[in-house]
Design a protein around this motif. Structure first.
Motif, PDB file in Angstrom:
ATOM      1  N   ARG A 126      -2.218  -1.760  -0.024  1.00 14.19           N
ATOM      2  CA  ARG A 126      -1.781  -0.924   1.023  1.00 14.19           C
ATOM      3  C   ARG A 126      -2.204  -1.324   2.283  1.00 14.19           C
ATOM      4  NH1 ARG A 126      -2.284   3.327  -2.873  1.00 14.19           N
ATOM      5  NH2 ARG A 126      -0.341   4.167  -3.448  1.00 14.19           N
ATOM      6  N   SER A 127      -3.532  -1.831   2.362  1.00 15.80           N
ATOM      7  CA  SER A 127      -4.127  -2.020   3.903  1.00 15.80           C
ATOM      8  C   SER A 127      -3.337  -3.383   4.117  1.00 15.80           C
ATOM      9  CB  SER A 127      -5.342  -2.211   3.908  1.00 15.80           C
ATOM     10  OG  SER A 127      -5.810  -3.155   2.972  1.00 15.80           O
ATOM     11  N   PHE A 128      -3.065  -4.301   3.300  1.00 17.88           N
ATOM     12  CA  PHE A 128      -2.404  -5.611   3.681  1.00 17.88           C
ATOM     13  C   PHE A 128      -1.105  -5.313   3.863  1.00 17.88           C
ATOM     14  CE2 PHE A 128      -1.187 -10.233   2.125  1.00 17.88           C
ATOM     15  CZ  PHE A 128      -1.430 -10.627   3.164  1.00 17.88           C
ATOM     16  N   TYR A 129      -0.402  -4.663   3.127  1.00 16.61           N
ATOM     17  CA  TYR A 129       0.944  -4.118   3.493  1.00 16.61           C
ATOM     18  C   TYR A 129       1.238  -3.412   4.755  1.00 16.61           C
ATOM     19  CZ  TYR A 129       5.658  -1.969   2.826  1.00 16.61           C
ATOM     20  OH  TYR A 129       7.117  -1.625   2.956  1.00 16.61           O
ATOM     21  N   ASN A 130       0.445  -2.352   4.944  1.00 14.97           N
ATOM     22  CA  ASN A 130       0.429  -1.614   6.135  1.00 14.97           C
ATOM     23  C   ASN A 130       0.118  -2.496   7.596  1.00 14.97           C
ATOM     24  OD1 ASN A 130       1.081   0.435   5.041  1.00 14.97           O
ATOM     25  ND2 ASN A 130      -0.917   1.397   4.931  1.00 14.97           N
ATOM     26  N   SER A 131      -0.622  -3.475   7.396  1.00 12.36           N
ATOM     27  CA  SER A 131      -1.021  -4.484   8.531  1.00 12.36           C
ATOM     28  C   SER A 131       0.129  -5.385   8.827  1.00 12.36           C
ATOM     29  CB  SER A 131      -2.136  -5.493   8.018  1.00 12.36           C
ATOM     30  OG  SER A 131      -1.720  -6.498   7.233  1.00 12.36           O
ATOM     31  N   GLY A 132       0.938  -5.294   8.061  1.00  8.51           N
ATOM     32  CA  GLY A 132       2.335  -6.248   8.557  1.00  8.51           C
ATOM     33  C   GLY A 132       2.251  -7.680   8.117  1.00  8.51           C
ATOM     34  N   LEU A 133       0.886  -8.111   7.720  1.00 10.64           N
ATOM     35  CA  LEU A 133       0.610  -9.714   7.264  1.00 10.64           C
ATOM     36  C   LEU A 133       1.436  -9.839   6.183  1.00 10.64           C
ATOM     37  CD1 LEU A 133      -3.153  -9.942   7.823  1.00 10.64           C
ATOM     38  CD2 LEU A 133      -1.127 -10.980   9.171  1.00 10.64           C
ATOM     39  N   LEU A 134       1.670  -9.076   5.020  1.00 10.14           N
ATOM     40  CA  LEU A 134       2.441  -9.246   3.835  1.00 10.14           C
ATOM     41  C   LEU A 134       3.830  -9.714   4.188  1.00 10.14           C
ATOM     42  CD1 LEU A 134       2.665  -9.280   0.816  1.00 10.14           C
ATOM     43  CD2 LEU A 134       3.205  -6.962   0.883  1.00 10.14           C
TER      44      LEU A 134
END
Length: 470
Positions: free
Chosen positions: A191-199
């Motif tokens: 979730r944190s990787f997704y929420n960061s926009g980096l994914l």
């Protein structure tokens, strides 16, 4: 910073806090509903033949394909831990470990070597916690001229829960008190990787897989044969690959892969009913354990987050704070998501891919003549008579890095060492050689000094004395 930029930053912060609260609420609700063990021991089955492949059976990557393969890769390092277990302050990743290099230095250099050699752009992303983010940000300037694109994103920040009342303690001890909060385990990466926009950024850049590992595992380097297997698989490539390796007596608490209701699942010791812990730790039934080196398909990750099909078992981690308060932390493990992906599997890799540094006893092995440093990687010496690393147990006098360094005038020669146990007030002189099984125990109030140039082979040393050379 302009007024509009400040407003945007404030809005982004508020949005992140909102998402963190929603994630915490979801985990807390599950915790209340799923009390007890989530594993029915009778439903555990041995792994199917196609669930695990031996590393030696993977085809070698074609030299002409390597740039194309690497162009589709992102490397993620889990950088949320502090060095407190070794008496250090700040991120564990900035502890100096070999040739004046830190964990982070070695990871950056390893990826830079690949980028320079193959003319590619493998990015490195660090998942920091709120404990490590500021200190990691401060040292980024040292990598400004390095041929590696480095990105960072933060784990969530969840409130610790009072064990008796099940209420968040942050409300009781003050919103800004760091003791009220914790990072909820590396399972938060999805979730944190997704929420960061980096994914989304990496998917749009043509990246297909990410290689995730602990930053303190110095054996977790980019493996071209595994990457080739994922990207050039004639069958449907697995969305999730967990590197496992053969269990030894030193790994009895490590999580293992099981077949559970027809799907691969990570079984952690915290999930095992008390009456089956002995069976779990025995080498006879569960022969492999999770290295936490994971290869994850980015599109698959995006799908399970957006469709809300991501499911990981909750690990309840009890803690006692400095003020004596008993709390619990609700955490998840990144490998537990294996059951949420399509076609997940394990690869049984050589032990050399699992080289973590959790204690100063691990540091002793890494700093010794057993390993040399090359292109950001550690290479075991060909002079080592057997492929396994020695089992080293250093007592409480060696726990802190500064004490450890003080007690060794130089790191001993352990090329032929099999087992080392040291307890009590013991110091080592220069150019000491340890071979076979060596046990050194200084009783309380006594001291043992191993002099310069001493060779101890299959020795037990006790009492209050100095070893003399003959």
């Amino acid at each position: 910073m302009s007024l509009s930029e400040k407003e945007n930053e404030k809005n982004n912060l508020n949005e992140n806090v909102r998402k963190e609260f929603e994630d915490f609420k979801e985990m807390f609700d599950r915790f209340l509903q799923e009390r007890g063990h989530s594993i029915n021991w009778s439903k555990i089955n041995l792994l199917q033949d196609d669930a695990l492949i031996m590393y030696g059976k993977l085809p070698d990557a074609n030299e002409n394909d390597i740039k194309t393969l690497l162009d589709q890769l992102v490397v993620i390092k889990l950088n949320g831990g502090l060095g407190t277990s070794m008496g250090c302050t700040g991120p564990k990743s900035i502890i100096t470990i070999k040739e004046e290099l830190t964990f982070l230095d070695m990871n950056v250099k390893q990826i830079e070597y690949l980028n320079n050699k193959y003319g590619t752009d493998v990015p490195l992303a660090l998942m920091n916690s709120f404990n490590t983010d500021a200190d990691t940000q401060k040292i980024m300037h040292k990598y400004c001229n390095v041929n590696v694109t480095i990105k960072m994103f933060k784990q969530s920040r969840f409130p610790r829960i009072c064990r008796e009342s099940l209420l968040p303690i942050a409300l009781r001890i003050g919103e800004e008190n760091p003791e009220g909060w914790y990072p909820p385990g590396h399972g938060d990466i999805y979730r944190s990787f997704y929420n960061s926009g980096l994914l989304d950024t990496f998917i749009k850049a043509g990246k297909k897989y990410m290689f995730v590992s602990n930053i303190d595992n110095l054996g977790a380097t980019v493996d071209l044969n595994i990457l080739n297997f994922l990207l050039n698989n004639t069958d449907k490539a697995p969305e999730f690959v967990m590197e496992v390796t053969d269990k030894t007596k030193a790994d009895t608490k490590g999580g293992t892969l099981i077949d559970y209701e027809g799907k691969l699942r990570l079984l952690e010791i915290a999930q095992v009913p008390k009456e089956h812990v002995g069976e779990f730790q025995a080498l006879r039934k569960f022969k492999i354990f999770n290295t936490n080196n994971l290869w994850i398909n980015l599109a698959g990750m995006k799908r399970i987050v957006e469709e809300k099909t991501l499911h990981m078992e909750i690990i309840v981690n009890p803690k006692t704070l400095d003020n004596g308060m008993n709390v619990i932390q609700l955490e998840t493990a990144v490998g537990a998501a294996i059951k949420s992906f399509d076609g997940a599997m394990g690869i049984n890799v050589p032990r050399t891919r699992f080289l973590p540094v959790k204690m100063t006893s691990d540091l002793l092995v890494i700093m010794s003549n057993m390993y040399s440093y090359k292109n950001g990687s550690l290479v075991m010496s060909p002079k080592r008579p057997f492929p396994s690393v020695p089992l080293c147990k250093l007592g409480s006098h060696f726990t802190k890095v500064k004490d450890f360094l003080h007690r060794f005038a130089t790191v001993p020669d352990i090329m032929e060492l099999d087992h080392l146990t040291v307890s009590g007030d013991v110091t080592f002189g220069k150019n000491v050689s340890l071979k076979g099984t060596v046990i050194i125990i200084a009783s309380p109030g006594e001291r043992i000094d191993i002099p310069d140039g001493a060779t101890l082979e299959n020795k037990i040393v006790t009492g209050n004395l100095r070893i003399l050379n003959h």
